[in-house]
Structures are given as structure tokens and as C-alpha cells.
Scaffold this motif. Structure first.
Motif, PDB file in Angstrom:
ATOM      1  N   ASP A 185       1.285 -24.751 -36.550  1.00  0.00           N
ATOM      2  CA  ASP A 185       1.615 -25.712 -37.610  1.00  0.00           C
ATOM      3  C   ASP A 185       1.610 -27.142 -37.079  1.00  0.00           C
ATOM      4  O   ASP A 185       1.105 -28.067 -37.741  1.00  0.00           O
ATOM      5  CB  ASP A 185       2.984 -25.390 -38.209  1.00  0.00           C
ATOM      6  CG  ASP A 185       2.978 -24.092 -39.013  1.00  0.00           C
ATOM      7  OD1 ASP A 185       1.877 -23.670 -39.425  1.00  0.00           O
ATOM      8  OD2 ASP A 185       4.062 -23.508 -39.204  1.00  0.00           O
ATOM      9  N   VAL A 188      -2.017 -28.313 -36.513  1.00  0.00           N
ATOM     10  CA  VAL A 188      -2.695 -28.624 -37.775  1.00  0.00           C
ATOM     11  C   VAL A 188      -2.174 -29.941 -38.348  1.00  0.00           C
ATOM     12  O   VAL A 188      -2.951 -30.785 -38.816  1.00  0.00           O
ATOM     13  CB  VAL A 188      -2.513 -27.475 -38.790  1.00  0.00           C
ATOM     14  CG1 VAL A 188      -3.037 -27.885 -40.158  1.00  0.00           C
ATOM     15  CG2 VAL A 188      -3.232 -26.224 -38.305  1.00  0.00           C
ATOM     16  N   ASN A 189      -0.856 -30.142 -38.307  1.00  0.00           N
ATOM     17  CA  ASN A 189      -0.271 -31.387 -38.811  1.00  0.00           C
ATOM     18  C   ASN A 189      -0.764 -32.599 -38.028  1.00  0.00           C
ATOM     19  O   ASN A 189      -0.918 -33.696 -38.583  1.00  0.00           O
ATOM     20  CB  ASN A 189       1.261 -31.323 -38.753  1.00  0.00           C
ATOM     21  CG  ASN A 189       1.842 -30.359 -39.768  1.00  0.00           C
ATOM     22  OD1 ASN A 189       1.220 -30.077 -40.792  1.00  0.00           O
ATOM     23  ND2 ASN A 189       3.031 -29.841 -39.488  1.00  0.00           N
ATOM     24  N   GLU A 191      -3.679 -32.737 -36.765  1.00  0.00           N
ATOM     25  CA  GLU A 191      -5.143 -32.688 -36.900  1.00  0.00           C
ATOM     26  C   GLU A 191      -5.819 -32.372 -35.567  1.00  0.00           C
ATOM     27  O   GLU A 191      -6.949 -32.798 -35.302  1.00  0.00           O
ATOM     28  CB  GLU A 191      -5.684 -33.999 -37.476  1.00  0.00           C
ATOM     29  CG  GLU A 191      -5.167 -34.287 -38.873  1.00  0.00           C
ATOM     30  CD  GLU A 191      -5.750 -35.546 -39.474  1.00  0.00           C
ATOM     31  OE1 GLU A 191      -6.602 -36.184 -38.817  1.00  0.00           O
ATOM     32  OE2 GLU A 191      -5.372 -35.894 -40.591  1.00  0.00           O
ATOM     33  N   TYR A 193      -7.430 -29.773 -34.270  1.00  0.00           N
ATOM     34  CA  TYR A 193      -7.999 -28.511 -34.711  1.00  0.00           C
ATOM     35  C   TYR A 193      -8.535 -27.659 -33.560  1.00  0.00           C
ATOM     36  O   TYR A 193      -8.599 -26.435 -33.666  1.00  0.00           O
ATOM     37  CB  TYR A 193      -9.097 -28.776 -35.743  1.00  0.00           C
ATOM     38  CG  TYR A 193      -8.573 -29.497 -36.963  1.00  0.00           C
ATOM     39  CD1 TYR A 193      -7.572 -28.935 -37.749  1.00  0.00           C
ATOM     40  CD2 TYR A 193      -9.049 -30.758 -37.312  1.00  0.00           C
ATOM     41  CE1 TYR A 193      -7.063 -29.602 -38.860  1.00  0.00           C
ATOM     42  CE2 TYR A 193      -8.558 -31.431 -38.416  1.00  0.00           C
ATOM     43  CZ  TYR A 193      -7.561 -30.848 -39.183  1.00  0.00           C
ATOM     44  OH  TYR A 193      -7.059 -31.506 -40.261  1.00  0.00           O
ATOM     45  N   ALA A 196      -5.532 -25.900 -32.395  1.00  0.00           N
ATOM     46  CA  ALA A 196      -5.146 -24.938 -33.427  1.00  0.00           C
ATOM     47  C   ALA A 196      -6.025 -23.691 -33.360  1.00  0.00           C
ATOM     48  O   ALA A 196      -5.536 -22.569 -33.528  1.00  0.00           O
ATOM     49  CB  ALA A 196      -5.249 -25.582 -34.808  1.00  0.00           C
ATOM     50  N   ARG A 200      -4.700 -19.949 -32.792  1.00  0.00           N
ATOM     51  CA  ARG A 200      -5.050 -18.927 -33.785  1.00  0.00           C
ATOM     52  C   ARG A 200      -5.695 -17.720 -33.121  1.00  0.00           C
ATOM     53  O   ARG A 200      -5.419 -16.572 -33.472  1.00  0.00           O
ATOM     54  CB  ARG A 200      -6.001 -19.521 -34.822  1.00  0.00           C
ATOM     55  CG  ARG A 200      -6.390 -18.558 -35.954  1.00  0.00           C
ATOM     56  CD  ARG A 200      -7.678 -18.984 -36.583  1.00  0.00           C
ATOM     57  NE  ARG A 200      -8.757 -18.993 -35.607  1.00  0.00           N
ATOM     58  CZ  ARG A 200      -9.780 -19.843 -35.632  1.00  0.00           C
ATOM     59  NH1 ARG A 200      -9.844 -20.757 -36.566  1.00  0.00           N
ATOM     60  NH2 ARG A 200     -10.714 -19.782 -34.712  1.00  0.00           N
TER      61      ARG A 200
END
Length: 206
Positions: A185, A188-189, A191, A193, A196, A200
Motif C-alpha cells: 500500500d 502504491v501510494n 507511486e 510501482y 510494488a 506483489r
């Protein structure tokens, strides 16, 4: 801090991270390599820019950026990989318009894809290379054992890729699933990616 110039040495598919590729940058006046995990789209864009004979029928996103910049007389003078935090590289585009210089934040993969299109040099700071640089022997194609890879080569030996992945793998194994979701989270907040995507992948493995 002194800057070190880098060239692109190769790109190879990552066997351990689905949809990810390993981009290897080579120290110009040395033997160290700077390995960076990038996404499939960015890898394709970089590979197309390296292969001068490949012309996509419609402009890719980075080609569109280049066309847009050309139309408004914006030039990317250089790319600087200026920070490394938790295994994620941060970069800046040094741009110029009407002799006025601007610094624009960018993902490293995007910055390199644009550097190729603007024929702009790529730099990093010596302390980043000292921290993340590794010594690797990148093998040439098997049918030409004595010829080394040139700057435009995009093939990397599988054994080298495994060594690269071992050197850049983020240590998320000691994190709980709840901690991983919290980190996801946050990434992602922010940015971030690329980070992230790595988190993931670790969650998917669980």
C-alpha cells in the motif's frame, strides 16, 4: 559526489519474477555492472530503441514523449540514477529548453528508455555503484566465443541472470503477509510501482 558514466550491457528475462526483466548497466571506465529489475513494457521499449532496425507501426509511449519533446524544443541532456532505497533505484531527467535546465523525476526504466531515444548519457553516483555494483562476466553468443558483447547487445547468459537476480533480490522473506500488504500500500501510494511489483510477487509466492 562524483558521477560515473554507464552504458547498457544487456537485457534478459527474469526466471524468478514473472513479467520482469534484468537490465544490466556497465561502468564505462571499469568492470562493475549495475543490475536493475524492470517491467516487460519498459524492457520491450529499451530493446526496440537498441535495435535500430525495428520500427513499431505506431509510436510507443516513450516515442510519443520524444516526439512531444521535439515539437516543443525540449532536450533530455542526461539521466542520473541518483538514489537507491530498499533495492529501488531513483532517477532524474536533466532537461533543457531555451537554455533553461529543469530536473524531472522519473522511474529508472523510463529514464533509460528516454535516454536512448535522446542519445543522452546515463550516469550514477560513485557511492551507488559502490553499494549496488557487482562484477560479472557477461558471456557472448555461443557461436562466437571470442567476441564480447557490444553496447547494443541485448542477450545475457542464463548463469549471469541467476547471479544478477541473487544480487538484487529484495529481502521480503522475513516479512509477514500483513507487513507485505502494508508495504505494498505504501509503495502504491508513493507511486513506486517497481517496488510494488516486487512486493506483489512475494505475496503471490506465499
Amino acid at each position: 559526489m562524483s558521477l560515473v558514466r554507464l552504458n547498457i550491457k544487456g537485457i534478459s528475462y527474469s526466471q524468478t519474477q514473472n513479467g520482469a526483466y534484468a537490465l544490466i548497466l556497465n561502468e564505462v571506465d571499469g568492470d562493475r555492472k549495475l543490475p536493475i529489475v524492470i517491467g516487460a513494457f519498459e524492457a520491450q521499449s529499451i530493446a526496440i530503441a537498441l535495435e535500430k532496425e525495428i520500427r513499431p507501426p505506431r509510436p510507443l509511449t516513450h516515442d510519443l514523449f520524444k516526439n512531444f519533446a521535439d515539437r516543443f524544443d525540449i532536450v533530455v541532456k542526461q539521466v542520473i540514477i541518483h538514489k537507491l532505497v530498499d533495492g529501488v533505484f531513483y532517477s532524474s531527467l536533466i532537461c533543457e529548453r531555451d537554455k533553461i535546465e529543469e530536473i524531472i523525476d522519473a522511474r529508472t526504466s523510463d529514464a533509460i528508455a528516454l535516454a536512448l531515444r535522446f542519445k543522452a548519457p546515463i550516469f550514477t553516483y560513485k557511492n551507488i555503484l559502490d553499494k549496488a555494483g557487482i562484477y560479472l562476466k557477461v558471456n557472448p553468443k555461443k557461436d562466437d566465443e571470442e567476441q564480447d558483447l557490444d553496447q547494443d547487445s541485448i542477450l545475457v547468459d542464463d548463469m549471469v541472470v541467476e547471479e544478477i537476480e541473487a544480487s538484487i533480490k529484495d529481502n521480503y522473506m522475513d516479512k509477514s503477509l500483513q507487513e507485505l500488504h502494508t508495504l505494498l500500500d505504501e509503495a502504491v501510494n508513493n507511486e513506486d510501482y517497481e517496488k510494488a511489483a516486487k512486493i506483489r510477487d512475494e505475496i503471490d509466492k506465499r
